[in-house]
Design a protein around this motif. Structure first.
Motif, PDB file in Angstrom:
ATOM      1  N   LEU A  59      33.341  28.310  10.463  1.00 21.14           N
ATOM      2  CA  LEU A  59      34.286  28.569   9.376  1.00 21.14           C
ATOM      3  C   LEU A  59      33.692  29.530   8.348  1.00 21.14           C
ATOM      4  O   LEU A  59      34.360  30.455   7.873  1.00 21.14           O
TER       5      LEU A  59
ATOM      6  N   TYR B 262      35.868  32.933   7.806  1.00 22.67           N
ATOM      7  CA  TYR B 262      36.693  32.994   6.588  1.00 22.67           C
ATOM      8  C   TYR B 262      36.646  34.354   5.891  1.00 22.67           C
ATOM      9  O   TYR B 262      37.712  34.953   5.649  1.00 22.67           O
TER      10      TYR B 262
ATOM     11  N   LYS C 288      39.832  37.128   5.552  1.00 22.52           N
ATOM     12  CA  LYS C 288      40.292  37.572   4.232  1.00 22.52           C
ATOM     13  C   LYS C 288      40.156  39.084   4.085  1.00 22.52           C
ATOM     14  O   LYS C 288      40.999  39.726   3.454  1.00 22.52           O
TER      15      LYS C 288
ATOM     16  N   VAL D 299      43.994  30.572   5.213  1.00 24.16           N
ATOM     17  CA  VAL D 299      43.101  29.976   6.199  1.00 24.16           C
ATOM     18  C   VAL D 299      43.162  28.456   6.073  1.00 24.16           C
ATOM     19  O   VAL D 299      42.864  27.893   5.026  1.00 24.16           O
TER      20      VAL D 299
ATOM     21  N   SER E 211      41.953  24.761   7.528  1.00 25.23           N
ATOM     22  CA  SER E 211      40.829  24.155   8.249  1.00 25.23           C
ATOM     23  C   SER E 211      41.297  23.482   9.532  1.00 25.23           C
ATOM     24  O   SER E 211      42.475  23.198   9.721  1.00 25.23           O
TER      25      SER E 211
ATOM     26  N   TYR F 257      35.351  27.297   2.433  1.00 21.94           N
ATOM     27  CA  TYR F 257      35.681  28.347   3.395  1.00 21.94           C
ATOM     28  C   TYR F 257      37.069  28.175   4.009  1.00 21.94           C
ATOM     29  O   TYR F 257      37.299  28.543   5.162  1.00 21.94           O
ATOM     30  N   CYS F 258      37.987  27.600   3.234  1.00 24.81           N
ATOM     31  CA  CYS F 258      39.373  27.492   3.681  1.00 24.81           C
ATOM     32  C   CYS F 258      40.267  27.413   2.449  1.00 24.81           C
ATOM     33  O   CYS F 258      39.802  27.118   1.347  1.00 24.81           O
ATOM     34  N   ASP F 259      41.531  27.708   2.653  1.00 20.65           N
ATOM     35  CA  ASP F 259      42.517  27.641   1.575  1.00 20.65           C
ATOM     36  C   ASP F 259      43.293  26.332   1.608  1.00 20.65           C
ATOM     37  O   ASP F 259      43.851  25.914   0.601  1.00 20.65           O
TER      38      ASP F 259
END
Length: 172
Positions: free
Chosen positions: A98, A102, A106, A114, A116, A137-139
């Protein structure tokens, strides 16, 4: 084929038609490639880079057609990876993947969202992933909240309150 990336025409058609109908697709980027790590979860530097290129290519190709990209599905449960269930699918290995993918997603499309991996084996696995830094490392954090083995809707709701509390410990 190793080093070759292509998107099947049927998938481009699918996304185009979904977009015309106002449907927002969740595009799950997952499952091993036999050319890398023997088809196992991406773990080696070469396997991780292959997965990142694959993801980056799809995000670029689908720019304007798709925004939601989930990084794997049920990594912790080995979904889609029957031969490798329980092998190389730790939270640390997932977060390493990830962390690599990531920023490249982006960069390919800043509008991409993004999502997970959908944790499926329970809150212990979710905590393991969070302890490894997943939330940085994710939205969006995804969770499959299976409740068909036991429990009631009230039990599920109580669990979700606990998950909410856990997530808030790592991020507001």
């Amino acid at each position: 084929k190793k080093g070759t990336l292509s998107v099947p025409d049927f998938y481009v058609t699918y996304l185009t038609e979904a977009q015309k109908r106002g449907i927002y697709t969740l595009n799950i980027l997952d499952y091993g490639n036999k050319e890398y790590d023997g088809g196992d979860f991406p773990n080696s530097p070469e396997g991780v880079e292959g997965y990142v290129r694959y993801s980056e290519t799809l995000v670029k190709e689908f720019k304007g057609k798709a925004r939601l990209f989930q990084i794997w599905n049920e990594w912790d449960g080995g979904c889609g990876m029957a031969a490798f269930k329980g092998k190389n699918n730790t939270g640390a290995i997932y977060v390493n993947l990830l962390k690599a993918v990531y920023p490249r997603i982006k960069a390919a499309n800043p509008e991409a969202v993004v999502v997970s991996n959908s944790i499926c084996t329970g809150d212990k696995a979710l905590k393991e992933h969070l302890d490894q830094g997943m939330i940085k490392y994710c939205d969006v954090v995804a969770l499959h909240t299976y409740n068909y083995h036991n429990g009631t809707p009230s039990d599920w709701y109580t669990r979700m309150l606990g998950v909410d509390k856990m997530l808030r410990e790592y991020s507001n």
